[in-house]
Design a protein around this motif. Structure first.
Motif, PDB file in Angstrom:
ATOM      1  N   PHE A 116      15.905  -8.426  -7.005  1.00 19.97           N
ATOM      2  CA  PHE A 116      15.990  -6.991  -6.756  1.00 19.97           C
ATOM      3  C   PHE A 116      14.873  -6.248  -7.484  1.00 19.97           C
ATOM      4  CE2 PHE A 116      17.408  -2.905  -8.526  1.00 19.97           C
ATOM      5  CZ  PHE A 116      17.565  -2.177  -7.347  1.00 19.97           C
ATOM      6  N   GLY A 117      14.602  -6.642  -8.722  1.00 23.88           N
ATOM      7  CA  GLY A 117      13.547  -5.992  -9.499  1.00 23.88           C
ATOM      8  C   GLY A 117      12.183  -6.140  -8.851  1.00 23.88           C
ATOM      9  N   ALA A 118      11.911  -7.313  -8.279  1.00 21.94           N
ATOM     10  CA  ALA A 118      10.623  -7.542  -7.620  1.00 21.94           C
ATOM     11  C   ALA A 118      10.480  -6.669  -6.383  1.00 21.94           C
ATOM     12  CB  ALA A 118      10.490  -9.014  -7.244  1.00 21.94           C
ATOM     13  N   MET A 119      11.571  -6.493  -5.652  1.00 19.56           N
ATOM     14  CA  MET A 119      11.542  -5.639  -4.460  1.00 19.56           C
ATOM     15  C   MET A 119      11.398  -4.165  -4.853  1.00 19.56           C
ATOM     16  SD  MET A 119      14.616  -7.699  -2.537  1.00 19.56           S
ATOM     17  CE  MET A 119      14.807  -6.648  -1.100  1.00 19.56           C
ATOM     18  N   GLY A 155       8.122  -7.659  -1.472  1.00 22.27           N
ATOM     19  CA  GLY A 155       8.671  -7.947  -2.793  1.00 22.27           C
ATOM     20  C   GLY A 155       9.495  -9.222  -2.788  1.00 22.27           C
ATOM     21  N   TYR A 156      10.239  -9.419  -1.713  1.00 24.83           N
ATOM     22  CA  TYR A 156      11.072 -10.610  -1.569  1.00 24.83           C
ATOM     23  C   TYR A 156      10.211 -11.875  -1.562  1.00 24.83           C
ATOM     24  CZ  TYR A 156      15.151 -13.178   0.324  1.00 24.83           C
ATOM     25  OH  TYR A 156      16.213 -14.038   0.510  1.00 24.83           O
ATOM     26  N   ILE A 157       9.156 -11.860  -0.743  1.00 22.90           N
ATOM     27  CA  ILE A 157       8.283 -13.031  -0.638  1.00 22.90           C
ATOM     28  C   ILE A 157       7.476 -13.229  -1.922  1.00 22.90           C
ATOM     29  CG2 ILE A 157       6.280 -13.977   0.592  1.00 22.90           C
ATOM     30  CD1 ILE A 157       7.423 -12.716   3.142  1.00 22.90           C
ATOM     31  N   ALA A 183      19.775  -6.918  -3.947  1.00 23.48           N
ATOM     32  CA  ALA A 183      18.659  -7.000  -3.003  1.00 23.48           C
ATOM     33  C   ALA A 183      19.138  -6.710  -1.583  1.00 23.48           C
ATOM     34  CB  ALA A 183      18.016  -8.386  -3.070  1.00 23.48           C
ATOM     35  N   PHE A 184      20.290  -7.249  -1.226  1.00 24.30           N
ATOM     36  CA  PHE A 184      20.859  -7.013   0.094  1.00 24.30           C
ATOM     37  C   PHE A 184      21.223  -5.543   0.259  1.00 24.30           C
ATOM     38  CE2 PHE A 184      24.062  -7.147   3.437  1.00 24.30           C
ATOM     39  CZ  PHE A 184      23.550  -8.083   4.331  1.00 24.30           C
ATOM     40  N   PRO A 213      24.609  -2.322  13.230  1.00 25.13           N
ATOM     41  CA  PRO A 213      25.508  -3.332  12.639  1.00 25.13           C
ATOM     42  C   PRO A 213      24.839  -4.705  12.500  1.00 25.13           C
ATOM     43  CG  PRO A 213      26.694  -2.028  14.256  1.00 25.13           C
ATOM     44  CD  PRO A 213      25.246  -1.642  14.382  1.00 25.13           C
ATOM     45  N   ASP A 214      24.937  -5.258  11.308  1.00 29.32           N
ATOM     46  CA  ASP A 214      24.412  -6.596  10.987  1.00 29.32           C
ATOM     47  C   ASP A 214      22.897  -6.723  11.115  1.00 29.32           C
ATOM     48  OD1 ASP A 214      26.987  -7.566  10.448  1.00 29.32           O
ATOM     49  OD2 ASP A 214      27.318  -8.111  12.544  1.00 29.32           O
ATOM     50  N   ALA A 215      22.196  -5.586  11.151  1.00 29.16           N
ATOM     51  CA  ALA A 215      20.733  -5.659  11.226  1.00 29.16           C
ATOM     52  C   ALA A 215      20.159  -6.325   9.973  1.00 29.16           C
ATOM     53  CB  ALA A 215      20.142  -4.256  11.398  1.00 29.16           C
ATOM     54  N   GLU A 216      20.889  -6.216   8.854  1.00 30.08           N
ATOM     55  CA  GLU A 216      20.445  -6.872   7.618  1.00 30.08           C
ATOM     56  C   GLU A 216      20.244  -8.370   7.826  1.00 30.08           C
ATOM     57  OE1 GLU A 216      23.139  -3.475   6.162  1.00 30.08           O
ATOM     58  OE2 GLU A 216      23.121  -4.935   7.791  1.00 30.08           O
ATOM     59  N   LEU A 217      21.158  -8.985   8.567  1.00 32.31           N
ATOM     60  CA  LEU A 217      21.107 -10.435   8.724  1.00 32.31           C
ATOM     61  C   LEU A 217      19.860 -10.871   9.491  1.00 32.31           C
ATOM     62  CD1 LEU A 217      24.863 -11.244   9.446  1.00 32.31           C
ATOM     63  CD2 LEU A 217      23.611 -11.457   7.297  1.00 32.31           C
ATOM     64  N   GLY A 218      19.484 -10.095  10.500  1.00 33.27           N
ATOM     65  CA  GLY A 218      18.287 -10.428  11.264  1.00 33.27           C
ATOM     66  C   GLY A 218      17.032 -10.288  10.426  1.00 33.27           C
ATOM     67  N   ALA A 219      16.905  -9.147   9.742  1.00 34.27           N
ATOM     68  CA  ALA A 219      15.721  -8.904   8.912  1.00 34.27           C
ATOM     69  C   ALA A 219      15.669  -9.880   7.747  1.00 34.27           C
ATOM     70  CB  ALA A 219      15.745  -7.460   8.397  1.00 34.27           C
ATOM     71  N   TRP A 220      16.801 -10.100   7.117  1.00 38.12           N
ATOM     72  CA  TRP A 220      16.879 -11.010   5.973  1.00 38.12           C
ATOM     73  C   TRP A 220      16.508 -12.434   6.383  1.00 38.12           C
ATOM     74  CZ3 TRP A 220      22.109 -12.757   3.430  1.00 38.12           C
ATOM     75  CH2 TRP A 220      21.826 -13.488   2.261  1.00 38.12           C
ATOM     76  N   SER A 221      17.026 -12.870   7.536  1.00 37.73           N
ATOM     77  CA  SER A 221      16.749 -14.230   8.001  1.00 37.73           C
ATOM     78  C   SER A 221      15.256 -14.465   8.196  1.00 37.73           C
ATOM     79  CB  SER A 221      17.486 -14.502   9.318  1.00 37.73           C
ATOM     80  OG  SER A 221      18.881 -14.451   9.148  1.00 37.73           O
ATOM     81  N   ALA A 222      14.583 -13.480   8.769  1.00 37.62           N
ATOM     82  CA  ALA A 222      13.152 -13.631   9.028  1.00 37.62           C
ATOM     83  C   ALA A 222      12.361 -13.726   7.726  1.00 37.62           C
ATOM     84  CB  ALA A 222      12.649 -12.452   9.870  1.00 37.62           C
TER      85      ALA A 222
END
Length: 221
Positions: free
Chosen positions: A88-91, A114-116, A145-146, A168-177
């Motif tokens: 989370f801090g890096a992001m 930040g995640y990468i 982070a989520f 709805p659930d857009a986090e899962l798509g973006a997070w997965s990529a």
């Protein structure tokens, strides 16, 4: 024959011994063990995190460590929480480089970067953040982070970039990529790419996520 000088010299010797456990009071040992576990994870990933290894690193006996963490799972769970906070801090660090009026898309790209960045800089901690233990839930629940990603996606809806019906659930798509790209990099799957090619792949992945969210009336083009 004993003399007073000899007796007077003994206290300094004994006062030095408790350094194994003496400096840790009021929960400080627990925090020290968690820090040690995170350091072990930095270099060796979740498999390197054990109560005995953390105790050795801190300089206390395993018995002292087991008073705070009864097993490996508990300590790994604490290290996982610390790794999640570091992620989370890096992001958040990259987000802070943007101006207060930055567009939500710029903020979305920033959290992805930040995640990468965190994954490539601290692969051991990154793996630990998502290793999964019986003591903790490695999923999105409780992950700062989520939650940060969720906030940015809400911003996209608020400005009309993303259709509320697609939120709805857009986090899962973006997070997965983003997570998938990070994992491909740190596991060496794309090791044949040079730095420029890897950067291009990251940019295209982020652009793909952006296009997938461009379903609102103000998305343009």
């Amino acid at each position: 024959m004993k003399n007073s000088g000899t007796a007077a010299e003994k206290p300094p010797e004994t006062s030095g011994k408790p350094t194994r456990e003496g400096p840790y009071h009021h929960g400080d040992l627990r925090n020290a063990l968690v820090r040690a576990a995170a350091e072990l994870a930095e270099t060796g990933g979740p498999d390197a995190v054990t109560v005995r290894a953390a105790a050795r690193r801190v300089g206390v006996t395993p018995t002292a460590a087991y008073r705070h963490f009864t097993n490996h799972e508990q300590l790994l769970g604490a290290a996982q929480e610390r790794a999640q906070q570091s992620l989370f801090g890096a992001m958040a660090e990259i987000l802070e480089t943007l101006g207060p009026q930055a567009h939500a898309i710029a903020r979305l790209n920033a959290v992805g970067r930040g995640y990468i960045n965190f994954a490539t800089r601290e692969p051991g901690l990154f793996r630990t953040a998502f290793c999964g233990t019986k003591a903790t839930d490695p999923g999105p629940s409780g992950s700062p982070a989520f939650d940060l990603l969720s906030d940015v996606l809400d911003e996209l809806v608020a400005i009309g970039y993303t259709d509320p019906a697609h939120r709805p659930d857009a986090e899962l798509g973006a997070w997965s990529a983003v997570h998938g790209m990070a994992s491909l990099i740190i596991e060496g799957v794309v090791a044949d790419l040079d730095e420029e090619q890897r950067e291009g792949a990251i940019r295209r992945m982020l652009a793909m996520v952006q296009r997938g969210l461009a379903t609102g009336p103000n998305a343009g083009g």
